[in-house]
Motif scaffolding. Structure first.
Motif, PDB file in Angstrom:
ATOM      1  N   ALA A   1     -28.113 -14.195  -3.382  1.00  0.00           N
ATOM      2  CA  ALA A   1     -28.132 -14.136  -1.920  1.00  0.00           C
ATOM      3  C   ALA A   1     -27.942 -12.714  -1.401  1.00  0.00           C
ATOM      4  O   ALA A   1     -28.559 -12.321  -0.415  1.00  0.00           O
ATOM      5  CB  ALA A   1     -27.053 -15.048  -1.345  1.00  0.00           C
ATOM      6  N   LEU A   2     -27.094 -11.945  -2.061  1.00  0.00           N
ATOM      7  CA  LEU A   2     -26.742 -10.621  -1.550  1.00  0.00           C
ATOM      8  C   LEU A   2     -27.439  -9.479  -2.275  1.00  0.00           C
ATOM      9  O   LEU A   2     -27.810  -8.475  -1.657  1.00  0.00           O
ATOM     10  CB  LEU A   2     -25.232 -10.421  -1.637  1.00  0.00           C
ATOM     11  N   LEU A   3     -27.579  -9.618  -3.591  1.00  0.00           N
ATOM     12  CA  LEU A   3     -28.058  -8.501  -4.404  1.00  0.00           C
ATOM     13  C   LEU A   3     -29.478  -8.686  -4.916  1.00  0.00           C
ATOM     14  O   LEU A   3     -30.057  -7.761  -5.485  1.00  0.00           O
ATOM     15  CB  LEU A   3     -27.106  -8.295  -5.590  1.00  0.00           C
TER      16      LEU A   3
ATOM     17  N   PRO B   1     -23.809  -1.072   1.789  1.00  0.00           N
ATOM     18  CA  PRO B   1     -24.856  -2.069   1.517  1.00  0.00           C
ATOM     19  C   PRO B   1     -26.057  -1.548   0.720  1.00  0.00           C
ATOM     20  O   PRO B   1     -27.043  -2.262   0.597  1.00  0.00           O
ATOM     21  CB  PRO B   1     -25.296  -2.481   2.923  1.00  0.00           C
ATOM     22  N   ALA B   2     -25.983  -0.329   0.185  1.00  0.00           N
ATOM     23  CA  ALA B   2     -27.135   0.227  -0.522  1.00  0.00           C
ATOM     24  C   ALA B   2     -27.583  -0.648  -1.693  1.00  0.00           C
ATOM     25  O   ALA B   2     -28.774  -0.700  -2.023  1.00  0.00           O
ATOM     26  CB  ALA B   2     -26.806   1.631  -1.027  1.00  0.00           C
ATOM     27  N   SER B   3     -26.645  -1.369  -2.321  1.00  0.00           N
ATOM     28  CA  SER B   3     -26.996  -2.223  -3.457  1.00  0.00           C
ATOM     29  C   SER B   3     -27.519  -3.595  -3.034  1.00  0.00           C
ATOM     30  O   SER B   3     -27.974  -4.367  -3.876  1.00  0.00           O
ATOM     31  CB  SER B   3     -25.779  -2.412  -4.371  1.00  0.00           C
ATOM     32  N   ALA B   4     -27.475  -3.899  -1.738  1.00  0.00           N
ATOM     33  CA  ALA B   4     -27.959  -5.192  -1.257  1.00  0.00           C
ATOM     34  C   ALA B   4     -29.474  -5.273  -1.385  1.00  0.00           C
ATOM     35  O   ALA B   4     -30.177  -4.252  -1.394  1.00  0.00           O
ATOM     36  CB  ALA B   4     -27.561  -5.401   0.199  1.00  0.00           C
ATOM     37  N   GLN B   5     -29.975  -6.508  -1.483  1.00  0.00           N
ATOM     38  CA  GLN B   5     -31.421  -6.693  -1.550  1.00  0.00           C
ATOM     39  C   GLN B   5     -32.089  -6.208  -0.268  1.00  0.00           C
ATOM     40  O   GLN B   5     -33.178  -5.636  -0.295  1.00  0.00           O
ATOM     41  CB  GLN B   5     -31.758  -8.163  -1.804  1.00  0.00           C
ATOM     42  N   HIS B   6     -31.423  -6.459   0.859  1.00  0.00           N
ATOM     43  CA  HIS B   6     -31.930  -6.000   2.159  1.00  0.00           C
ATOM     44  C   HIS B   6     -30.805  -5.248   2.880  1.00  0.00           C
ATOM     45  O   HIS B   6     -30.105  -5.825   3.719  1.00  0.00           O
ATOM     46  CB  HIS B   6     -32.404  -7.185   3.000  1.00  0.00           C
TER      47      HIS B   6
ATOM     48  N   GLU C   1     -20.800   2.824   4.713  1.00  0.00           N
ATOM     49  CA  GLU C   1     -20.925   2.694   3.266  1.00  0.00           C
ATOM     50  C   GLU C   1     -19.569   2.370   2.642  1.00  0.00           C
ATOM     51  O   GLU C   1     -18.604   3.122   2.790  1.00  0.00           O
ATOM     52  CB  GLU C   1     -21.482   3.991   2.670  1.00  0.00           C
ATOM     53  N   ILE C   2     -19.523   1.216   1.962  1.00  0.00           N
ATOM     54  CA  ILE C   2     -18.313   0.812   1.249  1.00  0.00           C
ATOM     55  C   ILE C   2     -18.703   0.520  -0.196  1.00  0.00           C
ATOM     56  O   ILE C   2     -19.634   1.115  -0.722  1.00  0.00           O
ATOM     57  CB  ILE C   2     -17.637  -0.399   1.936  1.00  0.00           C
ATOM     58  N   GLN C   3     -18.009  -0.411  -0.842  1.00  0.00           N
ATOM     59  CA  GLN C   3     -18.314  -0.733  -2.234  1.00  0.00           C
ATOM     60  C   GLN C   3     -18.406  -2.238  -2.431  1.00  0.00           C
ATOM     61  O   GLN C   3     -17.863  -3.033  -1.654  1.00  0.00           O
ATOM     62  CB  GLN C   3     -17.255  -0.146  -3.171  1.00  0.00           C
ATOM     63  N   ALA C   4     -19.101  -2.617  -3.488  1.00  0.00           N
ATOM     64  CA  ALA C   4     -19.225  -4.023  -3.876  1.00  0.00           C
ATOM     65  C   ALA C   4     -18.993  -4.139  -5.369  1.00  0.00           C
ATOM     66  O   ALA C   4     -19.145  -3.166  -6.124  1.00  0.00           O
ATOM     67  CB  ALA C   4     -20.611  -4.554  -3.513  1.00  0.00           C
ATOM     68  N   LEU C   5     -18.618  -5.332  -5.788  1.00  0.00           N
ATOM     69  CA  LEU C   5     -18.374  -5.619  -7.199  1.00  0.00           C
ATOM     70  C   LEU C   5     -18.744  -7.063  -7.460  1.00  0.00           C
ATOM     71  O   LEU C   5     -18.421  -7.949  -6.667  1.00  0.00           O
ATOM     72  CB  LEU C   5     -16.903  -5.359  -7.540  1.00  0.00           C
ATOM     73  N   ALA C   6     -19.438  -7.307  -8.554  1.00  0.00           N
ATOM     74  CA  ALA C   6     -19.803  -8.674  -8.927  1.00  0.00           C
ATOM     75  C   ALA C   6     -18.980  -9.120 -10.135  1.00  0.00           C
ATOM     76  O   ALA C   6     -18.676  -8.322 -11.024  1.00  0.00           O
ATOM     77  CB  ALA C   6     -21.293  -8.751  -9.263  1.00  0.00           C
TER      78      ALA C   6
END
Length: 220
Positions: A151-153, A170-175, A183-188
């Protein structure tokens, strides 16, 4: 909407100028963006502090969540709360939601057996996720499992390959354009239900905690 029709999507039910999460939650109770609403007990929206530092995104509500109307209150939710504590993340700084807001299941006798949401369900429900993020200003996004990652990536992302790694958001998001935030961070990482299904539950749990410790360090 009949079961044979293609999902019309949640965008027809998301209020365009919502200023509070409670507005979205109230509107989501009327969502008929895909056929899942027909059999589910109720919509299960996100919960937590609107100013949370961390947003957790899971797959969909389970049987217990569907009955209670709250995300992550069943066995997987209890395990996630333990992992959050063991990783040193303050639970009061967490907002938690799901990529799909209705429970998808298959009846076997009187039992409701979980079925993973399909791509059409993920796409149909995505406007709710985008709307939630529009009102949240987290410092970190934690993606729990493959459905949330799709959904996100995007569908090409593999949690097993990239778990526990900090990524730009959100640079790593699909959209990325759907998430106009600083700009923050994400982790899966894995979904806590994967720990419950694991042959070596202790090792799987520790690997989840280790991933969340990376998240905790990023927040420090």
């Amino acid at each position: 909407m009949s079961r044979t029709e293609a999902p019309i999507g949640a965008q027809h039910f998301v209020p365009p100028n919502a200023h509070e999460l409670d507005e979205l939650k109230a509107a989501a109770t009327r969502c008929e963006g895909c056929e899942l609403y027909q059999d589910a007990t109720q919509t299960v929206f996100g919960r937590g502090d609107a100013h949370a530092r961390v947003v957790f995104v899971g797959e969909q509500p389970g049987d217990v969540e569907d009955q209670k109307g709250l995300p992550f209150v069943g066995p997987a939710g209890r395990l996630l709360r333990e992992a959050v504590d063991d990783a040193g993340i303050d639970p009061t700084n967490v907002y938690i939601t799901n990529a799909v807001k209705h429970f998808r299941f298959e009846l076997r006798g009187k039992r409701r057996i979980h079925q993973s949401p399909g791509p059409a369900h993920i796409t149909a429900c995505r406007p709710w996720l985008v709307a939630e993020f529009a009102l949240l200003k987290p410092e970190l996004v934690v993606v729990l499992g493959a459905t949330a990652a799709k959904a996100l990536l995007g569908p090409a992302f593999r949690v097993t390959r990239s778990r526990g790694q900090l990524m730009p958001w959100p640079a790593s998001a699909q959209h990325p354009e759907d998430f106009p935030i600083a700009e923050i961070q994400a982790l899966a990482t894995i979904h806590p239900s994967a720990v419950l299904r694991a042959d070596d539950r202790d090792a799987a749990y520790q690997s989840l905690v280790d991933d969340l410790k990376v998240a905790a360090t990023a927040l420090a």
